[in-house]
Scaffold this motif. Sequence first.
Motif, mmCIF file in Angstrom:
data_model
loop_
_atom_site.group_PDB
_atom_site.id
_atom_site.type_symbol
_atom_site.label_atom_id
_atom_site.label_comp_id
_atom_site.label_asym_id
_atom_site.label_seq_id
_atom_site.Cartn_x
_atom_site.Cartn_y
_atom_site.Cartn_z
ATOM 1 N N GLY A 167 -10.542 -1.221 -10.537
ATOM 2 C CA GLY A 167 -11.734 -0.031 -10.550
ATOM 3 C C GLY A 167 -12.409 -0.622 -8.738
ATOM 4 N N GLY A 168 -13.702 0.188 -8.994
ATOM 5 C CA GLY A 168 -14.444 -0.324 -7.668
ATOM 6 C C GLY A 168 -14.529 -1.349 -8.096
ATOM 7 N N PRO A 214 0.097 3.612 5.481
ATOM 8 C CA PRO A 214 -1.291 3.372 6.331
ATOM 9 C C PRO A 214 -2.239 3.355 5.431
ATOM 10 C CG PRO A 214 0.764 5.607 5.974
ATOM 11 C CD PRO A 214 0.865 4.424 5.655
ATOM 12 N N GLY A 215 -2.426 3.859 4.192
ATOM 13 C CA GLY A 215 -3.512 4.641 3.832
ATOM 14 C C GLY A 215 -3.656 3.623 1.876
ATOM 15 N N LEU A 216 -4.979 4.193 1.962
ATOM 16 C CA LEU A 216 -5.230 3.402 0.519
ATOM 17 C C LEU A 216 -3.811 3.787 -0.219
ATOM 18 C CD1 LEU A 216 -5.604 5.404 -1.950
ATOM 19 C CD2 LEU A 216 -8.386 5.745 -0.763
ATOM 20 N N VAL A 217 -3.555 2.971 -1.939
ATOM 21 C CA VAL A 217 -2.591 3.254 -2.277
ATOM 22 C C VAL A 217 -2.651 3.379 -3.429
ATOM 23 C CG1 VAL A 217 -0.514 1.421 -3.488
ATOM 24 C CG2 VAL A 217 -0.723 0.644 -1.132
ATOM 25 N N SER A 218 -1.829 4.544 -4.002
ATOM 26 C CA SER A 218 -2.550 5.642 -5.027
ATOM 27 C C SER A 218 -2.045 5.492 -6.448
ATOM 28 C CB SER A 218 -2.584 6.679 -4.854
ATOM 29 O OG SER A 218 -1.778 6.890 -4.017
ATOM 30 N N ALA A 219 -0.564 5.123 -5.943
ATOM 31 C CA ALA A 219 0.400 5.742 -7.440
ATOM 32 C C ALA A 219 1.355 4.136 -7.364
ATOM 33 C CB ALA A 219 1.464 6.664 -7.242
ATOM 34 N N ASP A 250 -7.456 -1.621 0.775
ATOM 35 C CA ASP A 250 -7.018 -2.319 1.741
ATOM 36 C C ASP A 250 -5.591 -2.297 1.787
ATOM 37 O OD1 ASP A 250 -5.424 -3.270 -1.104
ATOM 38 O OD2 ASP A 250 -6.309 -5.439 -0.590
ATOM 39 N N THR A 251 -5.074 -0.596 1.455
ATOM 40 C CA THR A 251 -3.775 -0.615 1.440
ATOM 41 C C THR A 251 -2.715 -1.884 1.489
ATOM 42 O OG1 THR A 251 -3.248 -1.811 3.559
ATOM 43 C CG2 THR A 251 -4.827 0.577 3.933
ATOM 44 N N PRO A 261 -5.534 -9.552 -9.676
ATOM 45 C CA PRO A 261 -4.987 -9.142 -7.902
ATOM 46 C C PRO A 261 -6.690 -8.453 -7.925
ATOM 47 C CG PRO A 261 -2.793 -8.873 -9.005
ATOM 48 C CD PRO A 261 -3.903 -8.448 -10.094
ATOM 49 N N LEU A 262 -7.333 -9.029 -6.181
ATOM 50 C CA LEU A 262 -8.214 -8.177 -5.760
ATOM 51 C C LEU A 262 -8.128 -7.539 -4.755
ATOM 52 C CD1 LEU A 262 -10.487 -11.565 -5.915
ATOM 53 C CD2 LEU A 262 -10.590 -10.185 -7.731
ATOM 54 N N HIS A 263 -8.774 -5.971 -5.147
ATOM 55 C CA HIS A 263 -8.891 -5.153 -4.002
ATOM 56 C C HIS A 263 -10.098 -5.038 -4.004
ATOM 57 C CE1 HIS A 263 -3.876 -5.076 -4.012
ATOM 58 N NE2 HIS A 263 -4.276 -4.903 -5.035
ATOM 59 N N PRO A 264 -11.242 -4.486 -2.610
ATOM 60 C CA PRO A 264 -12.051 -3.839 -2.792
ATOM 61 C C PRO A 264 -12.360 -2.920 -3.953
ATOM 62 C CG PRO A 264 -11.239 -3.793 -0.372
ATOM 63 C CD PRO A 264 -9.796 -4.464 -1.597
#
Length: 629
Positions: free
Chosen positions: A362-363, A426-431, A405-406, A382-385
């Motif tokens: 999550g966030g 080019p944008g956040l990975v959503s799926a 972080d795309t 794994p870490l993402h923002p």
Amino acid sequence: MRRLMRTYLLVCILAGNIIAHAAESVYIDSSANGSAPTGLQSEPIPISGHPTVLSMASTVESMRLRAVDVNGEVRQWSMSSPDQPEVLLRLGEQPVCATLSADAKWLASSDTNGVVTVTNVENGKTVFRDRETAENTMALKFSRNARRLGGVTSGGVVRVWETRSGRLTDRFEVTPGAVQSLSFAGNGELLAVASLGREVVVFGLSHATPTQTISIDRSRITATAFTPDSKQLVIAAADGTIRIVELGEQKMPRALANHPFAVWTLTFDDQDRLAAGSWDGTIRLFDTGSWEVIQSVKTHQESICALQLGTQGMVAAGIDGRLFYWPPELVAKPQRGSISGSSEPVWVAAYSPNGNQLYVGGGGKRSEVWDLESKQRSGTGPLHPTVRCATYSPDGQLLATGGDDTNIVIASTRDGTIRHRLSGHPGLVSALVFVDDGQTLVSGCDRGFLKFWDVRSGTEVASRKRHKQQLYCVAVSPDERWLVTGGGHWAKGDPGELIVWNLERRRFEKVLEGHSLTVWSIVFAPDGSYFATSDSAGDVKIWNSATHQLERTLEHQAWLRPLAISPDGTTLAAGRGDGSIRLWDTATWKQRAVCNGHDGFTFWLTYSPDGATLVSGGNDGTVRFWPTE
């Protein structure tokens, strides 16, 4: 109760001892704390017809419901066969008012001559009659333990009797007003008297003196009830407001969510719930820990005149004579536990294929791996923002995550080592979803791109863009013939986008029209016969997988986000913006249960591989576990 559970940050579905970690999130056993208050399933069972009910009560020992009506008849139903009533008692004439004690053993009634009578319902014998006044007695009420009976006349005379002896213990006067009402505190020592005026007087019965006068400026009072601990008074008004007053204090009353019409009935149970029935036939259930609405159901076309809420479930009676019954098994499912402690929202919760591991992301860089057998957080993923999506490979050896972080990270579930870090969106990975027996990973991003990756080499093998707006969800049919993607632009309010792809050829097939707002979730039935989609308008749409035709729409009247279908295909779960989860029977497409617990949006739903548990993740930072049986 809910307040206590939030403080201690909940429970897990598996039994065991409390286990805490140095990390923010904790994993707590449910056996010590119990379950949160639950709401009511929205499809009640009708009970055979009855004239307008004045009062209802249940006998706990024999599980029977008793009700007295405007004709002076007392009927009884066995809750195992609620369509077969039995007439227990008939009064000599129509009562002006009548009430049953909480244990359903005593009946108090008044006639047009002002006579108050108490009758033993078990044997039909008169306990006492009071002829002290010729004024009509407009309201009667037993104390919770039935030791006292209170009554108020049209002229404002309040009397209190000992139930078994008929001895008059208290007599005082209040300002008269139409439709006087009474309520006893749980301890039987306080009595609230109100009318259709704007004032409630609370009396201490030991001294028969007013202890507090409560004025409501804006609307006429229609009903009152003390909280079970006798420390607060609930006041309902004709404008639909419900206020909570702290007794003995000068605090401003707390106003609850408004009903659209006047509230006529209030009742508490022993599970920290308040039920309020209104003029338009709507019942709202409140959790008394937070005073939040647990559930709102509309059962009648006309006013609710009586409510019974307790261990046997709930019965609601309308002035139209119709009664509806919610058995205990139709009460909304209580959660058995949760992972909690972090304030960061949960955007995804994913089970490993063997069901032993749960990934939570999550966030705020939230990325947690939980071992469900040992009941411990076994590591950090794994870490993402912000983690937006995650999925396990079919063999459970890999965990793929995507974030703001795309990037996409593919890591080993054995030791957590990173196999690939994939960039190119080019944008956040959503799926994310694995296909081809785990050899290919399909990903989507909020810029509308759909990409295909070779898992072994970590290379991009195809990229497609058909979405004009943001892409939020991806699902693949069980036979891997079709890939369906959904999205839109939630801030603009444009129609949602739903696109079908030929997975084998990795090419666009068709656009499906029907969603008026952003599409958030897509799930296929286990047998592949249909798939379900949800949107911001509150609609769940069911599509035929072979023809891609819309078959039906399930309306929720609230923002919807996640969907999940049980492994056996019998249940569709839908998570709403109000934090609740609605369960639908896929054979009849009728809603059959509700799960209440999240404070705010429900962002994610998934079933355990064995189908025994539904897991939800929410904006409140919790992961909650719901039993399916």
